[in-house]
Scaffold this motif. Structure first.
Motif, PDB file in Angstrom:
ATOM      1  N   ASP A   6       0.836  -1.215   0.000  1.00 57.86           N
ATOM      2  CA  ASP A   6       0.000   0.000   0.000  1.00 57.86           C
ATOM      3  C   ASP A   6       0.862   1.253   0.000  1.00 57.86           C
ATOM      4  O   ASP A   6       0.555   2.255   0.667  1.00 57.86           O
ATOM      5  CB  ASP A   6      -0.945   0.005   1.211  1.00 57.86           C
ATOM      6  N   CYS A   7       1.951   1.202  -0.736  1.00 61.82           N
ATOM      7  CA  CYS A   7       2.903   2.318  -0.681  1.00 61.82           C
ATOM      8  C   CYS A   7       2.532   3.415  -1.660  1.00 61.82           C
ATOM      9  O   CYS A   7       1.873   3.184  -2.683  1.00 61.82           O
ATOM     10  CB  CYS A   7       4.325   1.830  -0.953  1.00 61.82           C
ATOM     11  N   LEU A   8       2.944   4.614  -1.336  1.00 63.60           N
ATOM     12  CA  LEU A   8       2.953   5.746  -2.253  1.00 63.60           C
ATOM     13  C   LEU A   8       4.425   6.119  -2.385  1.00 63.60           C
ATOM     14  O   LEU A   8       5.014   6.678  -1.456  1.00 63.60           O
ATOM     15  CB  LEU A   8       2.131   6.905  -1.691  1.00 63.60           C
ATOM     16  N   PRO A   9       5.056   5.783  -3.513  1.00 63.24           N
ATOM     17  CA  PRO A   9       6.505   5.964  -3.613  1.00 63.24           C
ATOM     18  C   PRO A   9       6.990   7.362  -3.234  1.00 63.24           C
ATOM     19  O   PRO A   9       8.006   7.505  -2.546  1.00 63.24           O
ATOM     20  CB  PRO A   9       6.792   5.639  -5.079  1.00 63.24           C
ATOM     21  N   SER A  10       6.272   8.390  -3.671  1.00 59.62           N
ATOM     22  CA  SER A  10       6.728   9.750  -3.386  1.00 59.62           C
ATOM     23  C   SER A  10       6.716  10.057  -1.895  1.00 59.62           C
ATOM     24  O   SER A  10       7.459  10.923  -1.424  1.00 59.62           O
ATOM     25  CB  SER A  10       5.852  10.767  -4.128  1.00 59.62           C
ATOM     26  N   ARG A  11       5.910   9.351  -1.154  1.00 65.07           N
ATOM     27  CA  ARG A  11       5.837   9.525   0.300  1.00 65.07           C
ATOM     28  C   ARG A  11       6.788   8.584   1.024  1.00 65.07           C
ATOM     29  O   ARG A  11       7.517   8.998   1.941  1.00 65.07           O
ATOM     30  CB  ARG A  11       4.398   9.262   0.766  1.00 65.07           C
ATOM     31  N   ASP A  12       6.804   7.316   0.619  1.00 71.14           N
ATOM     32  CA  ASP A  12       7.474   6.280   1.404  1.00 71.14           C
ATOM     33  C   ASP A  12       8.957   6.116   1.096  1.00 71.14           C
ATOM     34  O   ASP A  12       9.765   5.878   1.999  1.00 71.14           O
ATOM     35  CB  ASP A  12       6.760   4.942   1.216  1.00 71.14           C
ATOM     36  N   PHE A  13       9.349   6.206  -0.180  1.00 71.95           N
ATOM     37  CA  PHE A  13      10.754   5.969  -0.516  1.00 71.95           C
ATOM     38  C   PHE A  13      11.684   6.975   0.164  1.00 71.95           C
ATOM     39  O   PHE A  13      12.670   6.575   0.797  1.00 71.95           O
ATOM     40  CB  PHE A  13      10.960   6.001  -2.032  1.00 71.95           C
ATOM     41  N   PRO A  14      11.429   8.287   0.051  1.00 73.05           N
ATOM     42  CA  PRO A  14      12.343   9.228   0.719  1.00 73.05           C
ATOM     43  C   PRO A  14      12.380   9.032   2.234  1.00 73.05           C
ATOM     44  O   PRO A  14      13.459   9.147   2.851  1.00 73.05           O
ATOM     45  CB  PRO A  14      11.764  10.600   0.347  1.00 73.05           C
ATOM     46  N   MET A  15      11.235   8.731   2.836  1.00 73.99           N
ATOM     47  CA  MET A  15      11.197   8.524   4.289  1.00 73.99           C
ATOM     48  C   MET A  15      12.057   7.338   4.691  1.00 73.99           C
ATOM     49  O   MET A  15      12.850   7.421   5.645  1.00 73.99           O
ATOM     50  CB  MET A  15       9.757   8.291   4.751  1.00 73.99           C
ATOM     51  N   LEU A  16      11.938   6.222   3.973  1.00 72.21           N
ATOM     52  CA  LEU A  16      12.684   5.027   4.338  1.00 72.21           C
ATOM     53  C   LEU A  16      14.175   5.193   4.063  1.00 72.21           C
ATOM     54  O   LEU A  16      15.009   4.690   4.821  1.00 72.21           O
ATOM     55  CB  LEU A  16      12.118   3.813   3.600  1.00 72.21           C
ATOM     56  N   ILE A  17      14.525   5.906   3.005  1.00 70.13           N
ATOM     57  CA  ILE A  17      15.940   6.192   2.753  1.00 70.13           C
ATOM     58  C   ILE A  17      16.495   7.069   3.870  1.00 70.13           C
ATOM     59  O   ILE A  17      17.631   6.857   4.354  1.00 70.13           O
ATOM     60  CB  ILE A  17      16.127   6.868   1.380  1.00 70.13           C
ATOM     61  N   ASP A  18      15.729   8.041   4.326  1.00 63.63           N
ATOM     62  CA  ASP A  18      16.185   8.880   5.443  1.00 63.63           C
ATOM     63  C   ASP A  18      16.399   8.047   6.703  1.00 63.63           C
ATOM     64  O   ASP A  18      17.401   8.220   7.413  1.00 63.63           O
ATOM     65  CB  ASP A  18      15.172   9.996   5.723  1.00 63.63           C
ATOM     66  N   LEU A  19      15.489   7.120   6.987  1.00 59.17           N
ATOM     67  CA  LEU A  19      15.652   6.246   8.148  1.00 59.17           C
ATOM     68  C   LEU A  19      16.916   5.396   8.004  1.00 59.17           C
ATOM     69  O   LEU A  19      17.646   5.172   8.982  1.00 59.17           O
ATOM     70  CB  LEU A  19      14.429   5.349   8.321  1.00 59.17           C
ATOM     71  N   HIS A  20      17.174   4.930   6.791  1.00 60.25           N
ATOM     72  CA  HIS A  20      18.384   4.140   6.546  1.00 60.25           C
ATOM     73  C   HIS A  20      19.632   4.975   6.810  1.00 60.25           C
ATOM     74  O   HIS A  20      20.576   4.515   7.482  1.00 60.25           O
ATOM     75  CB  HIS A  20      18.383   3.625   5.110  1.00 60.25           C
TER      76      HIS A  20
END
Length: 361
Positions: A308-322
């Motif tokens: 249920d992802c929205l790439p524009s929302r989720d990808f940058p957030m998860l990269i920041d967490l990484h």
């Protein structure tokens, strides 16, 4: 001017893949050419090779990718040459009923590039999941490119393009795992392990990993599972209940996609708990449950498509967490390989010897 690059092509069902010369056209309106830097080897690519998705051969495989935008077509404003991006297979339309209601993660009209890449001898290629990134360059819809922090390694960033996002999203987006919850994950391949990671990120106090392979259970524990259950030798429903005070887990994530494991998930959850199906079933599979049990146990039975992802929302957030050290994406990379080693990577994956092989270009 069209470019000639090397790409991994599956010409016919069950045949070994091979590296061939691929023609990448100049991007048209709404399209982009991306220089691929890394691409994970996913089970979905093997399904394409084996004809398990459709028979639209020849395929250019690969879809868990990150790279740099090289060219954009007319009317493209969200990305520009030089941007470091993760590729996704859900370029949302912005016009359908889901998008208009503010739910673009459920877009009903996602799209890919209109043009096709071709083999040098003429046949059009079908790109895996609309991406086709086992190649030095690929043509995609610009909406399939999500800008992220270029400090991230392409080898780990690309994994968010499919399996890791599907698992993390199944826990956080679909399952709504919260602080203090108990979670069981059935099936500890790449997606299941990512669900384990997602559950811990969301604050689950207990994460129970279930699989029939002790090697996979060991990996799941290293990624944050607090307990493991080998369902080859132990009833997983009873084991999950025993580990949750006799009640069952608040959220059970089924990452296999089989009727028998779905039934285990259904009965391993607490009353009013949630079952999330993120494992992909095959068309002939059927599920049978007593309707009274569905009614009487309450809760929610959900399916999770791409987490249920929205790439524009989720990808940058998860990269920041990484990059903050809070999400260890490196743990998902078993080995790095060259473009001409994809067939061998399929064999290792089929044996369960790797979590993810990543092609480095």
């Amino acid at each position: 001017m069209p470019q000639h690059v090397r790409g991994v092509v599956a010409r016919a069902k069950g045949e070994p893949v091979r590296v061939e010369t691929v023609v990448v056209p100049d991007p048209g309106p709404g399209e982009a050419v991306v220089r691929v830097q890394a691409c994970g080897v996913c089970h979905t690519d093997l399904h394409y090779r084996e004809g398990g998705i459709n028979d639209d051969f020849p395929f250019i495989l690969g879809h868990e990718a990150a790279g740099v935008v090289e060219q954009v077509g007319p009317d493209v404003t969200d990305v520009a040459p030089g941007d470091f991006v993760i590729l996704n297979w859900r370029a949302v339309c912005g016009r359908c009923r889901a998008c208009r209601r503010g739910r673009p993660q459920y877009c009903f009209d996602t799209h890919n590039a209109r043009q096709r890449m071709t083999l040098i001898d003429g046949p059009e290629l079908s790109p895996a999941l609309g991406i086709g990134a086992f190649a030095e360059k690929t043509l995609v819809a610009a909406g399939q490119c999500t800008k992220v922090d270029p400090a991230a390694s392409p080898a780990v960033a690309g994994l968010l393009g499919c399996g890791v996002m599907a698992g993390i999203g199944a826990a956080i987006n679909t399952g709504g795992v919260g602080r203090g919850d108990t979670v069981a994950v059935i099936g500890c391949g790449g997606v299941g392990d990512a669900a384990v990671v997602g559950a811990r990120l969301a604050g689950a106090v207990k994460v129970i990993a279930v699989d029939i392979d002790d090697r996979k259970l060991t990996t799941a524990r290293s990624l944050g599972a607090t307990h493991t259950v080998n369902s080859r030798t132990t009833d997983p429903v009873e084991a999950v209940r025993d580990l949750t005070g006799g009640f069952g887990a608040d959220v059970v994530i089924e990452a296999v996609g089989r009727p028998e494991t779905y039934r285990q998930a259904f009965y391993a959850r607490d009353l009013a708990g949630t079952v999330v199906l993120v494992g992909v079933p095959t068309p002939e599979m059927r599920l049978e449950l007593p309707l009274l049990d569905v009614f009487g146990r309450g809760g929610a039975l959900k399916s999770s498509w791409y987490g249920d992802c929205l790439p524009s929302r989720d990808f940058p957030m998860l990269i920041d967490l990484h990059l903050q050290g809070r999400l260890d994406l490196d743990a998902f990379v078993s080995d790095t390989i060259a473009l001409d080693e994809v067939e061998e990577a399929f064999a290792r994956m089929h044996k369960g010897d790797v979590l993810r092989s990543v092609v480095i270009l």
